[in-house]
Design an enzyme around this catalytic site. Structure first.
Site, mmCIF file in Angstrom:
data_model
loop_
_atom_site.group_PDB
_atom_site.id
_atom_site.type_symbol
_atom_site.label_atom_id
_atom_site.label_comp_id
_atom_site.label_asym_id
_atom_site.label_seq_id
_atom_site.Cartn_x
_atom_site.Cartn_y
_atom_site.Cartn_z
ATOM 1 N N ALA A 95 0.826 -1.209 0.000
ATOM 2 C CA ALA A 95 0.000 0.000 0.000
ATOM 3 C C ALA A 95 0.858 1.256 0.000
ATOM 4 C CB ALA A 95 -0.920 -0.005 1.207
ATOM 5 N N LEU A 100 26.270 -23.369 -24.891
ATOM 6 C CA LEU A 100 27.112 -24.265 -24.107
ATOM 7 C C LEU A 100 27.071 -25.675 -24.676
ATOM 8 C CD1 LEU A 100 26.026 -23.216 -20.510
ATOM 9 C CD2 LEU A 100 28.140 -22.610 -21.678
ATOM 10 N N TYR A 153 23.217 -14.049 -15.333
ATOM 11 C CA TYR A 153 24.214 -15.062 -14.980
ATOM 12 C C TYR A 153 25.584 -14.840 -15.611
ATOM 13 C CZ TYR A 153 22.275 -16.838 -19.356
ATOM 14 O OH TYR A 153 21.812 -16.950 -20.639
ATOM 15 N N CYS A 156 -25.217 -40.554 -28.049
ATOM 16 C CA CYS A 156 -26.563 -40.494 -28.614
ATOM 17 C C CYS A 156 -26.790 -41.475 -29.754
ATOM 18 C CB CYS A 156 -26.882 -39.081 -29.095
ATOM 19 S SG CYS A 156 -25.952 -38.609 -30.561
HETATM 20 S S1 IVH Z 1 25.980 -19.390 -19.168
HETATM 21 C C1 IVH Z 1 28.845 -18.866 -23.134
HETATM 22 N N1 IVH Z 1 24.265 -19.794 -17.244
HETATM 23 O O1 IVH Z 1 21.471 -21.860 -21.569
HETATM 24 C C2 IVH Z 1 27.425 -19.168 -22.740
HETATM 25 N N2 IVH Z 1 23.503 -20.038 -19.475
HETATM 26 O O2 IVH Z 1 23.341 -23.216 -24.079
HETATM 27 C C3 IVH Z 1 27.178 -18.748 -21.349
HETATM 28 N N3 IVH Z 1 21.102 -20.556 -19.650
HETATM 29 O O3 IVH Z 1 22.167 -19.702 -24.225
HETATM 30 C C4 IVH Z 1 25.842 -19.188 -20.889
HETATM 31 N N4 IVH Z 1 20.686 -20.568 -17.498
HETATM 32 O O4 IVH Z 1 20.287 -19.097 -22.652
HETATM 33 C C5 IVH Z 1 24.453 -19.776 -18.570
HETATM 34 N N5 IVH Z 1 22.858 -20.069 -15.422
HETATM 35 C C6 IVH Z 1 23.053 -20.053 -16.744
HETATM 36 C C7 IVH Z 1 21.994 -20.307 -17.655
HETATM 37 C C8 IVH Z 1 22.272 -20.305 -19.018
HETATM 38 C C9 IVH Z 1 20.170 -20.713 -18.716
HETATM 39 C C10 IVH Z 1 20.865 -20.710 -21.107
HETATM 40 C C11 IVH Z 1 21.388 -19.588 -21.943
HETATM 41 C C12 IVH Z 1 22.345 -20.200 -22.915
HETATM 42 C C13 IVH Z 1 22.004 -21.648 -22.846
HETATM 43 C C14 IVH Z 1 23.269 -22.483 -22.950
#
Ligand code: IVH
Length: 663
Positions: free
Chosen positions: A26, A75, A213, A398
């Site tokens: 509020a 990754l 991240y 039916c």
């Molecule tokens: S680090 C060099 N950390 O997962 C790439 N990625 O294939 C650094 N993702 O494209 C990525 N949570 O969209 C990282 N804690 C995390 C993540 C994360 C989700 C996704 C992100 C990335 C894909 C990896």
């Protein structure tokens, strides 16, 4: 105004980033209100970073391209413990000193990049192909956990995952179902779909969130570890996921993985794995990159949760529109946190394709981790006792012959008197977004139907106390309440009745539009196909369906009956007033700029709004008229560029006189 902005931004940070609000909602609302009032009185002092300015500007025509100076790589994946151990070993072998890791949750959303210049959020982009993404700044600004200003005047580009929490996802799909819109398969699609909207007002309604991240560019940072960066990001006011953990051995990494594999269903957001990163930034650099991904990190992917069970039967149900749906009856089994006993098999073609037989052992999975689905049959487990399934030729309810309507895979019962369809129609009629009759849910409708007390919608309004008292679990009190609720529903505004009738393709939203436009059932019944097409948001499919519907004698009789029973047939919501209807300002988008002699900005705005116009802050292609006082600046220039009608104060005053609101 500055002080309020600062306070509100701090509250926002505490609430959305730290998850530790320090004041009541509020108080937040009250301060927000105060700031809005001041901004209205002093529109020239409105700061772009003000918390009121998250949803600003007009819809875009297209997204601009953004180049990622440092590519956004993806990754490499690990699918089991061995893959994780191999990764840890490879990384350790490449480095002389001891090595530690940071484990994080892998959020299942959409990768985005955020750029802050001198502490201000200036740009947000999608990952795109990793090299070129799209500028979605105006959509990202609507995410409340993204601060418009961070706590230091730093320049940095950071990366993270925008996502839709489960709660928002479920609410959104529920609303879409009511409106007859297609559902999103999972939260990731919903998040991505929301961020790809050209109108930021849509994203603003979707309750998205973000976890950051990683870092793209950060010139002045002296930090040497990924974990230190996470801490620093949080200090700057940026939202990081709190569940990360530093691990020194592969055993600790596995412990983290095992823990989150179990805990995953309790999170309010979707994760699809665990990301394991080398903590030391120098070590990261030493390990380097392959063409596609860093060698210093890996993504462990959870296996899609599956379970094995026996399919004991296939049941048929008849929907409100006559579609026959086969449903697998399963021995109860737990998948992704809930017990599954039924799974839709959709139609006969799919049953054939997968060769599903009654008695089969099957693998079940939750599609998008929500809707249960039969993935495949374990043919090797067959005993020879399994029975092939064939769709019947006749409706199970039916007995009329079932048909395929043009090109449809679905089998339909086209008998509009089919009791199963009628019953589903009744359940729909009384449901919350239709006539909203409390105490009259699916169970009671079933009872009434079985006792032969209702056969049509109109019968609901003829129910009598004595009859109801004879039903099981119906006491004096519940009967009185039920009859009261039925009586009260007679006064509902027209759109509820329209939606409740279950006209094909007319969802709650279309019903509202139609009710507002035609005002009474009579008008709507008499509307031609062309009249209907005139209405915004009503397309050929809906128009056609409505015309056909109202031609049926059964429908004409039903509506007559409902009228006689006293059901309201008019729209009772707000309508444009007579003043608005006739005004040249009505439904126009108008921008005010410069100083006028006889009106303050807010006086002019109020007058225009009284006459049905909307006053916006910036000139775009959507602007119908710019009213320019003295010393008008860039808005006037832009209006001229875009060839938009411009009036001076005299013309404005004359128009008001013509409307009769000024003497
Ligand atoms: S680090 C060099 N950390 O997962 C790439 N990625 O294939 C650094 N993702 O494209 C990525 N949570 O969209 C990282 N804690 C995390 C993540 C994360 C989700 C996704 C992100 C990335 C894909 C990896």
């Amino acid at each position: 105004m500055e002080q309020l902005t600062e306070e509100l931004n701090q509250y926002n940070y505490e609430y959305h980033v730290l998850d530790q609000p320090s004041v009541e909602d509020a108080i937040y609302d009250q301060k927000m209100q105060e700031l809005r009032k001041l901004e209205e009185a002093y529109p020239d002092l409105v700061h772009p970073d003000s918390p009121t300015q998250r949803v600003g500007g007009e819809p875009l025509d297209a997204f601009q391209k953004v180049e990622h100076k440092i590519p956004m790589l993806s990754l490499a994946n690990a699918f089991n413990e061995q893959d994780i151990r191999d990764f840890v070993r490879r990384a350790s072998q490449g480095i002389e000193e001891p090595i530690s890791f940071v484990c994080e949750l892998k959020i299942d959303g959409l990768a985005v990049s955020l750029t802050y210049e001198n502490g201000k959020f200036v740009r947000g982009a999608t990952r795109g192909d990793g090299y070129i993404g799209e500028d979605i700044t105006s959509n990202l600004r609507t995410i409340r956990s993204i601060p418009l200003v961070i706590k230091e005047k730093e320049t940095l580009e950071i990366r993270g995952e925008a996502y839709m929490p489960h709660r928002s996802f479920l609410a959104l799909n529920k609303e879409r179902e009511v409106n007859g819109e297609p559902l999103f398969a999972n939260p990731r699609n919903a998040a991505a779909g929301s961020l790809r909207q050209l109108d930021p007002k849509i994203a603003a309604k979707r309750n998205l969130d973000i976890f950051l991240y990683g870092v793209g560019e950060w010139n002045n940072s002296k930090l040497t570890k990924h974990s230190e960066r996470l801490v620093r990001l949080k200090e700057l006011g940026l939202k990081t996921n709190p569940e990360w953990k530093k691990c020194n051995t592969v055993e600790e990494v596995m412990e983290y993985v095992d823990y989150w594999t179990k805990e995953r269903p309790h999170l309010d957001y979707e994760i699809d794995g665990i990301v394991i990163k080398v903590d030391d930034l120098k070590q990261q650099e030493e390990l380097g990159y392959t063409a596609k991904s860093p060698r210093w990190a890996i993504a462990y992917k959870f296996p899609a949760e599956e379970a094995i069970t026996k399919l004991t039967d296939i049941e048929l149900s008849v929907g409100r529109t006559g579609v026959i749906t086969p449903t697998a009856i399963l021995n109860p089994v737990k998948v992704a946190g809930t017990t599954v006993q039924r799974a839709s098999l959709h139609n006969e073609d799919l049953i054939r394709e997968q060769d599903i037989r009654i008695g089969d052992t099957v693998v079940i999975k939750k599609a998008g981790d929500i809707i249960p689905k039969v993935v495949r049959v374990l043919v090797e487990d067959r005993t020879g006792e399994e029975k092939e399934f064939h769709m019947p030729k006749e409706c199970p309810a039916c007995g009329s012959e079932l048909v395929h309507l043009e090109e449809e895979v679905a089998l339909r019962c086209i008998n509009t008197n089919c009791p199963a369809q009628v019953k589903e129609g009744l359940i729909h009629f009384v449901s919350r977004n239709a006539m909203n009759i409390d105490g009259l849910g699916e169970k009671v409708i079933n009872q009434l139907f079985q006792a032969n007390l209702v056969k049509t919608i109109a019968d609901i309004y003829r129910l009598e106390k004595e009859e109801l008292l004879k039903l099981e679990r119906m006491g004096e009190k519940s009967v009185t309440n039920l009859l009261q609720a039925i009586e009260a529903s007679k006064a509902n505004s027209l759109e509820r009745l329209l939606f409740g009738l279950g006209i094909r393709f007319v969802g709650a939203k279309a019903a509202k539009t139609l009710a507002m436009e035609f005002e009474t059932m009579d008008n709507l019944q008499q509307a031609t196909y062309e009249d209907l097409l005139e209405v915004d948001e009503i397309g050929e499919k809906i128009a056609d369906s409505i015309v056909q519907y109202f031609q049926e004698q059964k429908v004409i009789d039903l509506i007559q009956e409902l009228k006689e029973l006293g059901i309201n047939m008019s729209y009772l919501g707000a309508k444009p007033t007579e003043l608005e209807k006739g005004s040249i300002f009505n439904e126009k988008t108008i921008v005010l700029t410069g100083k006028m002699d006889n009106y303050t900005r807010s006086e002019a705005k109020e007058l225009i709004e009284q006459l049905g116009g909307t006053v916006t802050g910036s000139v775009s292609k959507k602007t119908d008229l710019v009213i320019a006082g003295e010393d008008a600046g860039s808005k006037l220039t832009k209006a001229k560029q875009l060839d938009i009608l411009v009036w001076d104060e005299n013309q404005f005053q004359q128009a008001l006189k013509d409307e009769g609101v000024e003497s």
